[in-house]
Design an enzyme around this catalytic site. Structure first.
Site, PDB file in Angstrom:
ATOM      1  N   HIS A 125       0.850  -1.350   0.213  1.00  0.00           N
ATOM      2  CA  HIS A 125       0.046  -0.103  -0.075  1.00  0.00           C
ATOM      3  C   HIS A 125       0.843   1.133  -0.076  1.00  0.00           C
ATOM      4  O   HIS A 125       0.347   2.456  -0.230  1.00  0.00           O
ATOM      5  CB  HIS A 125      -0.949   0.002   1.118  1.00  0.00           C
ATOM      6  CG  HIS A 125      -2.125  -0.936   1.416  1.00  0.00           C
ATOM      7  ND1 HIS A 125      -2.797  -1.203   0.098  1.00  0.00           N
ATOM      8  CD2 HIS A 125      -2.580  -2.039   2.260  1.00  0.00           C
ATOM      9  CE1 HIS A 125      -3.668  -1.996   0.273  1.00  0.00           C
ATOM     10  NE2 HIS A 125      -3.517  -2.707   1.600  1.00  0.00           N
ATOM     11  N   ASP A 162      -3.178 -10.574  -2.404  1.00  0.00           N
ATOM     12  CA  ASP A 162      -3.844  -9.966  -1.146  1.00  0.00           C
ATOM     13  C   ASP A 162      -5.216  -9.621  -1.377  1.00  0.00           C
ATOM     14  O   ASP A 162      -5.753  -9.211  -2.605  1.00  0.00           O
ATOM     15  CB  ASP A 162      -3.136  -8.870  -0.827  1.00  0.00           C
ATOM     16  CG  ASP A 162      -3.348  -8.239   0.781  1.00  0.00           C
ATOM     17  OD1 ASP A 162      -2.485  -8.710   1.744  1.00  0.00           O
ATOM     18  OD2 ASP A 162      -4.312  -7.605   0.861  1.00  0.00           O
ATOM     19  N   HIS A 164      -6.681  -6.994  -0.534  1.00  0.00           N
ATOM     20  CA  HIS A 164      -6.577  -5.555  -0.650  1.00  0.00           C
ATOM     21  C   HIS A 164      -5.742  -5.380  -1.848  1.00  0.00           C
ATOM     22  O   HIS A 164      -4.578  -5.891  -2.246  1.00  0.00           O
ATOM     23  CB  HIS A 164      -6.096  -4.791   0.316  1.00  0.00           C
ATOM     24  CG  HIS A 164      -6.726  -4.953   1.692  1.00  0.00           C
ATOM     25  ND1 HIS A 164      -6.139  -6.100   2.657  1.00  0.00           N
ATOM     26  CD2 HIS A 164      -7.989  -4.512   2.061  1.00  0.00           C
ATOM     27  CE1 HIS A 164      -7.105  -6.084   3.704  1.00  0.00           C
ATOM     28  NE2 HIS A 164      -8.015  -5.195   3.306  1.00  0.00           N
ATOM     29  N   ASP A 243      -5.144 -12.753   3.310  1.00  0.00           N
ATOM     30  CA  ASP A 243      -6.178 -12.343   3.969  1.00  0.00           C
ATOM     31  C   ASP A 243      -7.388 -12.570   3.362  1.00  0.00           C
ATOM     32  O   ASP A 243      -8.721 -12.211   3.629  1.00  0.00           O
ATOM     33  CB  ASP A 243      -5.999 -10.863   4.370  1.00  0.00           C
ATOM     34  CG  ASP A 243      -5.288 -10.001   3.535  1.00  0.00           C
ATOM     35  OD1 ASP A 243      -4.905 -10.577   2.346  1.00  0.00           O
ATOM     36  OD2 ASP A 243      -5.123  -8.732   3.772  1.00  0.00           O
TER      37      ASP A 243
END
Length: 306
Positions: A125, A162, A164, A243
């Site tokens: 990120h 991931d 995200h 995740d």
């Protein structure tokens, strides 16, 4: 040669208080790898500190200075609502980024078939000049830039699974056609990016809440595999986030352990064809401690030679 596993005790010292992204993630992953049936094929290394020169390839100088200047003498300071520092966080972040650089050197130097970096804080990120989402420096981007600049590779691919979207990695390489970035993620979901893009070197797979492994596998076969083959990367890197597992309370995908093995093996087939099997993986998300170790074992097992 086997798989290089790269970590460092400094990664355990980064602490953000009562936080999902905590030191136990490193401990459970390390224990799972030590107890894996293929543990004899793993070669453990301690991560070096990344250098300022290596950071500057993907982050602005003012941003790097800001991170160095923000370290508290005690307690915590906030870089964004999700990202906090204690007095040890900078050194942990420098080790996490350094692990990716070392992993590239080991794989390109034929000292390892592939590498997995069991490090924190995560990185995907972190944008050129912004910390967010638990991330300080973009570990996988630093590793990719090192491969391109130091090892003179022509093309590098980054596979981000991931839950995200890897907004930081996309931000850094958005106009760099030497890098093919493939990201799968739940959408709409934090960081609410990944839909509006125009560059051919970005291939995003947004997934609705509730999507399972069958849906993701189908989309990977449709959208990633042939473009990866056509791109012919000299090295493949993973942003390995776990995740999206059905037992994660943070998100709403329904992947199972074996899906991470399948993804890795499919990418390995391509790596074997186009870049002599060279792969480097960086730990990103994965916060359900009871499943994180299992999923990492599935992923690392998928990188092993048959």
């Amino acid at each position: 040669m086997g798989i290089a596993i790269i970590s460092h005790p400094d990664c355990l010292l980064h602490n953000m208080g009562e936080h999902l992204e905590n030191p136990e993630r490193i401990r459970v992953t390390q224990l799972a790898l030590e107890n894996a049936h293929f543990a004899a094929e793993l070669d453990h290394h301690e991560a070096p500190l990344v250098t300022r020169e290596q950071l500057l390839r993907v982050h602005s100088e003012s941003y790097i200075n800001h991170i160095f200047d923000s370290v508290p003498s005690q307690g915590f300071i906030s870089l964004d609502p999700d990202t906090w520092m204690n007095q040890h966080s900078l050194k942990a972040a420098l080790r996490a980024a350094g692990a990716g650089v070392q992993a590239v050197d080991l794989v390109m130097g034929k000292a390892a078939d592939a590498a997995f970096c069991n490090v924190r804080p995560p990185g995907h990120h972190a944008e050129k000049a912004k910390a967010m989402g638990f991330c300080f420096f973009n570990n996988v981007a630093i590793a990719a830039a090192h491969a391109l600049e130091v090892h003179k590779l022509r093309r590098v691919a980054i596979i981000d699974f991931d839950v995200h979207h890897g907004n930081g990695t996309q931000d850094i390489f958005f106009n760099d056609n030497r890098v093919l970035f493939c990201s799968s993620f739940q959408h709409p979901f934090y960081p609410y990016s990944g839909l509006n893009k125009t560059n051919s070197n970005i291939i995003n797979i947004p997934l609705q809440a509730g999507s399972n492994g069958e849906i993701l596998r189908d989309k990977i076969q449709q959208m990633w595999l042939q473009p990866l083959l056509d791109f012919k990367p000299d090295l493949i890197l993973f942003s390995a986030g776990f995740d999206g597992h059905e037992e994660e309370s943070l998100a709403n995908l329904a992947l199972i352990d074996e899906d991470y093995n399948w993804i890795t093996k499919e990418i390995k087939k391509i790596a074997d064809q186009v870049c002599k099997g060279r792969m480097v993986s960086m730990l990103e998300g994965g916060y359900a401690l009871n499943v994180l170790g299992r999923c990492v074992v599935q992923h690392v097992h998928g990188m092993l030679k048959d």
